[in-house]
Motif scaffolding. Structure first.
Motif, mmCIF file in Angstrom:
data_model
loop_
_atom_site.group_PDB
_atom_site.id
_atom_site.type_symbol
_atom_site.label_atom_id
_atom_site.label_comp_id
_atom_site.label_asym_id
_atom_site.label_seq_id
_atom_site.Cartn_x
_atom_site.Cartn_y
_atom_site.Cartn_z
ATOM 1 N N LYS A 83 -45.080 60.945 31.184
ATOM 2 C CA LYS A 83 -44.550 61.388 32.467
ATOM 3 C C LYS A 83 -43.023 61.454 32.494
ATOM 4 O O LYS A 83 -42.445 61.993 33.439
ATOM 5 C CB LYS A 83 -45.037 60.460 33.575
ATOM 6 C CG LYS A 83 -46.544 60.469 33.806
ATOM 7 C CD LYS A 83 -46.924 59.527 34.927
ATOM 8 C CE LYS A 83 -48.430 59.509 35.162
ATOM 9 N NZ LYS A 83 -48.808 58.565 36.246
ATOM 10 N N ASP A 84 -42.379 60.898 31.490
ATOM 11 C CA ASP A 84 -40.914 60.882 31.464
ATOM 12 C C ASP A 84 -40.364 62.270 31.146
ATOM 13 O O ASP A 84 -40.991 63.059 30.441
ATOM 14 C CB ASP A 84 -40.414 59.875 30.425
ATOM 15 C CG ASP A 84 -40.833 58.453 30.756
ATOM 16 O OD1 ASP A 84 -40.970 58.145 31.963
ATOM 17 O OD2 ASP A 84 -41.046 57.654 29.828
ATOM 18 N N SER A 152 -41.797 57.498 36.543
ATOM 19 C CA SER A 152 -41.216 58.240 35.436
ATOM 20 C C SER A 152 -39.723 57.962 35.325
ATOM 21 O O SER A 152 -39.082 57.538 36.283
ATOM 22 C CB SER A 152 -41.441 59.752 35.621
ATOM 23 O OG SER A 152 -40.716 60.231 36.732
#
Length: 353
Positions: A83-84, A152
């Motif tokens: 999700k980063d 995130s």
């Protein structure tokens, strides 16, 4: 009380020395992860070497090589989660590959194809050419993520030369004030085109600049992939807790700034020789062999496989139809605005509605 640089003692984090020997016993990285990181480094190196040759042959456009910086890129990217978000400059080929960008997309980008910037396969923003602008974009993304309560982190990359841009300082200040979930990575490769590090800043380190903005700073051996990975994991934890981080990855650009540059005009051969002894791939290969999980036969097989993959990717990119004028308008917004529709009509020779 006066504040002087001499008061600062910033130690560089290192886990593996130039001979591949482990310096710490507290690193419990599984052997599969070590091999995966080395594989990512080899993939980036093979792609980079081929891209340089293709540019010299006139088959792709201007290219910014990353050779020598594989550990800094792969180690940090490998530590990020699905999700980063990544905000790259023009040299983060290794990061993009590690995050799942198809190689043919990267070739398309170097060919000037719009599809090369349509990065839908991974959370990687389009390449930013304006020096330092990606830091501000990353801050905006981190602020949005914080506002929406997302789990995130935004990760922004820049070179040591970029720290002289106002965008760098504005981004760090904003991140510190709003305690954003963001990690800033500066790949200090010793040269901002032809300007050496000592003429780039009066600070002893880049890491110490974090103090002025109320965020955490750390200096890492950027040619040590284990140190980069371990440090990045901790940095992400801090960032998610509302503590932005600035990482200075000390490394070296082995090639030119771009294919339009000639480093022999400003860099001494002795410097290149000294840094070649710290080559990140050589260091990691030695470490894997010493750990008993790698050998020369596996290494040759890996390089051959990556060479074949790069060949296939370039052939796929080469067979892709060139971008059309309409593609420019189709890749701006999810739904075209009326103004954009009018611009497209005019560009294509039609009448204004």
């Amino acid at each position: 009380m006066w504040i002087e640089q001499e008061q600062l003692e910033i130690e560089m984090i290192k886990y593996i020395d130039e001979d591949g020997k482990a310096l710490h016993t507290d690193s419990s990285i599984e052997k599969e992860k070590l091999i995966e990181m080395y594989t990512g480094m080899v993939k980036a190196r093979v792609f980079d070497v081929r891209a340089m040759k293709l540019q010299r042959q006139g088959r792709i456009g201007t290219y910014a090589p990353l050779q020598g910086q594989e550990a800094a890129q792969i180690g940090s990217a490998f530590a990020t989660g699905e999700k980063d978000w990544i905000y790259p400059s023009y040299r983060e080929i290794g990061v993009s590959l590690m995050k799942g960008m198809p190689m043919e997309k990267l070739f398309l980008y170097t060919m000037g194809h719009l599809e090369g910037l349509a990065q839908k396969e991974a959370n990687v923003f389009p390449v930013q050419i304006i020096i330092g602008a990606q830091y501000l974009h990353a801050v905006g993304g981190a602020w949005a993520s914080q506002y929406k309560g997302e789990d995130s982190v935004s990760v922004a990359y820049i070179g040591d030369g970029g720290t002289s841009e106002g965008d760098f300082h504005e981004a760090l200040n904003f991140a510190g004030v709003y305690k954003l979930p963001i990690v800033f990575i500066v790949q200090n490769n010793q040269w901002a085109i032809s300007v050496p590090f000592e003429k780039q800043t009066a600070s002893k380190t880049i890491a110490q600049k974090a103090l002025a903005y109320g965020i955490s700073g750390v200096k890492v051996d950027g040619n040590d992939v284990v140190a980069m990975y371990t440090t990045m994991k901790k940095a992400i934890e801090k960032a998610k807790a509302g503590k932005p981080v600035l990482i200075e990855a000390v490394t070296f650009r082995q090639g030119p700034h771009t294919t339009a540059d000639d480093p022999t005009k400003y860099r001494l051969t002795d410097e290149e020789t000294q840094w070649s002894k710290k080559d990140p791939l050589v260091r990691m290969k030695k470490h894997l062999i010493q750990s008993g999980i790698w050998n020369e036969e596996k290494d040759k097989k890996l390089f051959d496989e990556m060479d074949s993959s790069v060949t296939q990717a370039f052939e796929k990119a080469q067979s892709t139809e060139p971008s059309q004028l309409k593609d420019v308008f189709e890749n701006i917004y999810q739904e075209k605005t009326r103004q954009l529709e009018e611009q497209q009509l005019q560009a294509e020779g039609g009448n204004r509605p």
